[in-house]
Write a protein that holds these residues in place. Sequence first.
Motif, PDB file in Angstrom:
ATOM      1  N   ALA A  52       5.498  -0.528  -0.685  1.00  0.00           N
ATOM      2  CA  ALA A  52       4.135  -0.700  -1.192  1.00  0.00           C
ATOM      3  C   ALA A  52       3.103  -0.594  -0.078  1.00  0.00           C
ATOM      4  O   ALA A  52       3.430  -0.493   1.105  1.00  0.00           O
ATOM      5  CB  ALA A  52       4.003  -2.048  -1.892  1.00  0.00           C
ATOM      6  N   ARG A  53       1.869  -0.632  -0.490  1.00  0.00           N
ATOM      7  CA  ARG A  53       0.752  -0.762   0.447  1.00  0.00           C
ATOM      8  C   ARG A  53      -0.139  -1.900  -0.050  1.00  0.00           C
ATOM      9  O   ARG A  53      -0.174  -2.195  -1.235  1.00  0.00           O
ATOM     10  CB  ARG A  53      -0.053   0.530   0.542  1.00  0.00           C
ATOM     11  CG  ARG A  53      -0.729   0.963  -0.743  1.00  0.00           C
ATOM     12  CD  ARG A  53      -1.462   2.285  -0.577  1.00  0.00           C
ATOM     13  NE  ARG A  53      -2.213   2.639  -1.781  1.00  0.00           N
ATOM     14  CZ  ARG A  53      -1.696   3.240  -2.843  1.00  0.00           C
ATOM     15  NH1 ARG A  53      -0.416   3.564  -2.844  1.00  0.00           N
ATOM     16  NH2 ARG A  53      -2.455   3.512  -3.890  1.00  0.00           N
ATOM     17  N   ASP A  54      -0.821  -2.536   0.890  1.00  0.00           N
ATOM     18  CA  ASP A  54      -1.692  -3.664   0.565  1.00  0.00           C
ATOM     19  C   ASP A  54      -0.931  -4.723  -0.215  1.00  0.00           C
ATOM     20  O   ASP A  54      -1.418  -5.275  -1.202  1.00  0.00           O
ATOM     21  CB  ASP A  54      -2.916  -3.181  -0.232  1.00  0.00           C
ATOM     22  CG  ASP A  54      -3.999  -4.265  -0.342  1.00  0.00           C
ATOM     23  OD1 ASP A  54      -4.000  -5.173   0.497  1.00  0.00           O
ATOM     24  OD2 ASP A  54      -4.820  -4.189  -1.285  1.00  0.00           O
ATOM     25  N   GLY A  55       0.290  -5.036   0.236  1.00  0.00           N
ATOM     26  CA  GLY A  55       1.108  -6.020  -0.460  1.00  0.00           C
ATOM     27  C   GLY A  55       0.833  -7.437   0.016  1.00  0.00           C
ATOM     28  O   GLY A  55       0.627  -7.684   1.209  1.00  0.00           O
ATOM     29  N   ASP A  97       0.877  -5.678  -5.291  1.00  0.00           N
ATOM     30  CA  ASP A  97       0.633  -4.574  -4.363  1.00  0.00           C
ATOM     31  C   ASP A  97      -0.210  -3.493  -5.029  1.00  0.00           C
ATOM     32  O   ASP A  97      -0.528  -3.560  -6.211  1.00  0.00           O
ATOM     33  CB  ASP A  97       1.960  -3.981  -3.850  1.00  0.00           C
ATOM     34  CG  ASP A  97       2.786  -3.315  -4.945  1.00  0.00           C
ATOM     35  OD1 ASP A  97       2.246  -2.461  -5.676  1.00  0.00           O
ATOM     36  OD2 ASP A  97       3.986  -3.637  -5.081  1.00  0.00           O
ATOM     37  N   ARG A  98      -0.571  -2.511  -4.236  1.00  0.00           N
ATOM     38  CA  ARG A  98      -1.247  -1.302  -4.709  1.00  0.00           C
ATOM     39  C   ARG A  98      -0.339  -0.096  -4.457  1.00  0.00           C
ATOM     40  O   ARG A  98      -0.802   0.988  -4.115  1.00  0.00           O
ATOM     41  CB  ARG A  98      -2.578  -1.107  -3.999  1.00  0.00           C
ATOM     42  CG  ARG A  98      -3.610  -2.192  -4.268  1.00  0.00           C
ATOM     43  CD  ARG A  98      -4.858  -1.923  -3.450  1.00  0.00           C
ATOM     44  NE  ARG A  98      -5.796  -3.022  -3.498  1.00  0.00           N
ATOM     45  CZ  ARG A  98      -6.855  -3.079  -4.303  1.00  0.00           C
ATOM     46  NH1 ARG A  98      -7.095  -2.075  -5.125  1.00  0.00           N
ATOM     47  NH2 ARG A  98      -7.668  -4.109  -4.272  1.00  0.00           N
ATOM     48  N   GLY A  99       0.934  -0.301  -4.615  1.00  0.00           N
ATOM     49  CA  GLY A  99       1.908   0.744  -4.333  1.00  0.00           C
ATOM     50  C   GLY A  99       1.987   1.770  -5.445  1.00  0.00           C
ATOM     51  O   GLY A  99       1.166   1.795  -6.366  1.00  0.00           O
ATOM     52  N   LEU A 123       7.867  -5.263  -0.790  1.00  0.00           N
ATOM     53  CA  LEU A 123       6.493  -4.884  -0.457  1.00  0.00           C
ATOM     54  C   LEU A 123       6.455  -4.097   0.851  1.00  0.00           C
ATOM     55  O   LEU A 123       5.755  -3.081   0.972  1.00  0.00           O
ATOM     56  CB  LEU A 123       5.617  -6.132  -0.338  1.00  0.00           C
ATOM     57  CG  LEU A 123       5.348  -6.936  -1.613  1.00  0.00           C
ATOM     58  CD1 LEU A 123       4.541  -8.178  -1.293  1.00  0.00           C
ATOM     59  CD2 LEU A 123       4.627  -6.086  -2.645  1.00  0.00           C
ATOM     60  N   ARG A 134       0.109 -11.871   3.835  1.00  0.00           N
ATOM     61  CA  ARG A 134      -0.057 -10.417   3.763  1.00  0.00           C
ATOM     62  C   ARG A 134       1.164  -9.745   4.393  1.00  0.00           C
ATOM     63  O   ARG A 134       1.517 -10.040   5.539  1.00  0.00           O
ATOM     64  CB  ARG A 134      -1.329  -9.977   4.484  1.00  0.00           C
ATOM     65  CG  ARG A 134      -2.586 -10.511   3.825  1.00  0.00           C
ATOM     66  CD  ARG A 134      -3.835  -9.822   4.357  1.00  0.00           C
ATOM     67  NE  ARG A 134      -5.017 -10.324   3.678  1.00  0.00           N
ATOM     68  CZ  ARG A 134      -5.438  -9.900   2.494  1.00  0.00           C
ATOM     69  NH1 ARG A 134      -4.759  -8.955   1.863  1.00  0.00           N
ATOM     70  NH2 ARG A 134      -6.530 -10.406   1.940  1.00  0.00           N
ATOM     71  N   HIS A 145      -6.013 -10.610  -5.945  1.00  0.00           N
ATOM     72  CA  HIS A 145      -5.670  -9.487  -5.078  1.00  0.00           C
ATOM     73  C   HIS A 145      -6.743  -8.409  -5.083  1.00  0.00           C
ATOM     74  O   HIS A 145      -7.039  -7.808  -4.044  1.00  0.00           O
ATOM     75  CB  HIS A 145      -4.334  -8.897  -5.523  1.00  0.00           C
ATOM     76  CG  HIS A 145      -3.766  -7.883  -4.593  1.00  0.00           C
ATOM     77  ND1 HIS A 145      -3.594  -6.567  -4.941  1.00  0.00           N
ATOM     78  CD2 HIS A 145      -3.335  -7.979  -3.311  1.00  0.00           C
ATOM     79  CE1 HIS A 145      -3.078  -5.905  -3.931  1.00  0.00           C
ATOM     80  NE2 HIS A 145      -2.908  -6.735  -2.937  1.00  0.00           N
ATOM     81  N   ASP A 186       2.077  -7.011   6.030  1.00  0.00           N
ATOM     82  CA  ASP A 186       1.591  -5.852   6.767  1.00  0.00           C
ATOM     83  C   ASP A 186       2.477  -5.510   7.962  1.00  0.00           C
ATOM     84  O   ASP A 186       2.151  -4.633   8.766  1.00  0.00           O
ATOM     85  CB  ASP A 186       0.151  -6.075   7.242  1.00  0.00           C
ATOM     86  CG  ASP A 186      -0.027  -7.403   7.976  1.00  0.00           C
ATOM     87  OD1 ASP A 186       0.999  -8.067   8.259  1.00  0.00           O
ATOM     88  OD2 ASP A 186      -1.177  -7.785   8.237  1.00  0.00           O
ATOM     89  N   GLY A 203       0.409   0.092  -9.142  1.00  0.00           N
ATOM     90  CA  GLY A 203       1.114  -0.933  -8.393  1.00  0.00           C
ATOM     91  C   GLY A 203       1.943  -1.844  -9.261  1.00  0.00           C
ATOM     92  O   GLY A 203       2.114  -1.626 -10.464  1.00  0.00           O
TER      93      GLY A 203
END
Length: 334
Positions: free
Chosen positions: A61-64, A83-85, A57, A15, A316, A17, A128
């Motif tokens: 990005a977010r949640d990569g 990701d959810r970017g 990421l 992750r 994911h 983060d 994303g």
Amino acid sequence: MTASAEPMPPTAQVRIDHESAVHLAATVARDTALRCGLDGASPDRAAAVASELASNLHKHARDGVCYVQPLPLGRGLEIAAVDRGPGMADLSRCLADGYTTTGTLGTGLGAVRRVATDFVVRSHVGHGTAASARIAAGAHTASAGVGSVCLPADGETACGDACAVRDTDAGRTGIVVDGLGHGEPAARAAHTALRTFDSTCALPLPEIMQALHRALRHTRGAAIGLLRLLPGRAEFCGVGNIRMCLVSADAPLQRQESRPGVVGWNLPTPQVRTTPVEAGRLVVLHSDGIEARWAHSPPPAMLRLPAELLPVALAHRHRRSRDDATALTLTVPR
């Protein structure tokens, strides 16, 4: 026939983060390359690719997440990033060398495409980005049109799920195994199943299933799905909680369930379901660690993903973190 006596290790999930996770992704990629038997500059190439994808990421990005795993066919490894970017409105521009939005040198995705044996990326604004970079032992990878992911439950190091793909004169054949429970006992059952599959994968699907049943009698047993692709049709034989889905951006998604039972304990009479399929369509096999509801109303962007990207996208967005989770995607041949 392409086969291996040793089961693939499960997918490593990193992750992204924190900035330190970029270095961790590179380390995992280098170690995986060495485990896959890559030598020379290949482990360093794998680390560089993972670093670039993870860095993107972290910055954009977010949640990569980075997924690192051996190739489903042939010798080599894959580094995938999902990701959810915000997505990329102009993907071709982002793939050009020197392009940057953060004031860096801008090597980024262009360098990844140049270094990798194969590189596939899809991006949808608001949904994303998903990318897969593969580094093979030779100049080409045998894994085109094939994708996989195999993750242990959170808190476990051993994975009770497993998958494999083999090419024989009988056609391209895939297997997904879900050993009962979690941890080492489930992993032993899954590995036993893969060793048996290696030696029987050219047989008719019911005969493979019966051989698996005999081999698993002294284990805790497993749910198993077998898939064989031939021009114009897909053959499926499943027992337990393995599902098959036919995916296309232009046609309704078709789903098939396996028969109730446990391979190794109570095997129903194996039945093969044959489905006509058009060339280029994707067929997905997955364990119940991937939520079944993903197939009820999947977004169009997911249905347009190629085989290399769909499994990691499913993991994911639709993985059950308390269960082992596996998805295997094959492309119907022409």
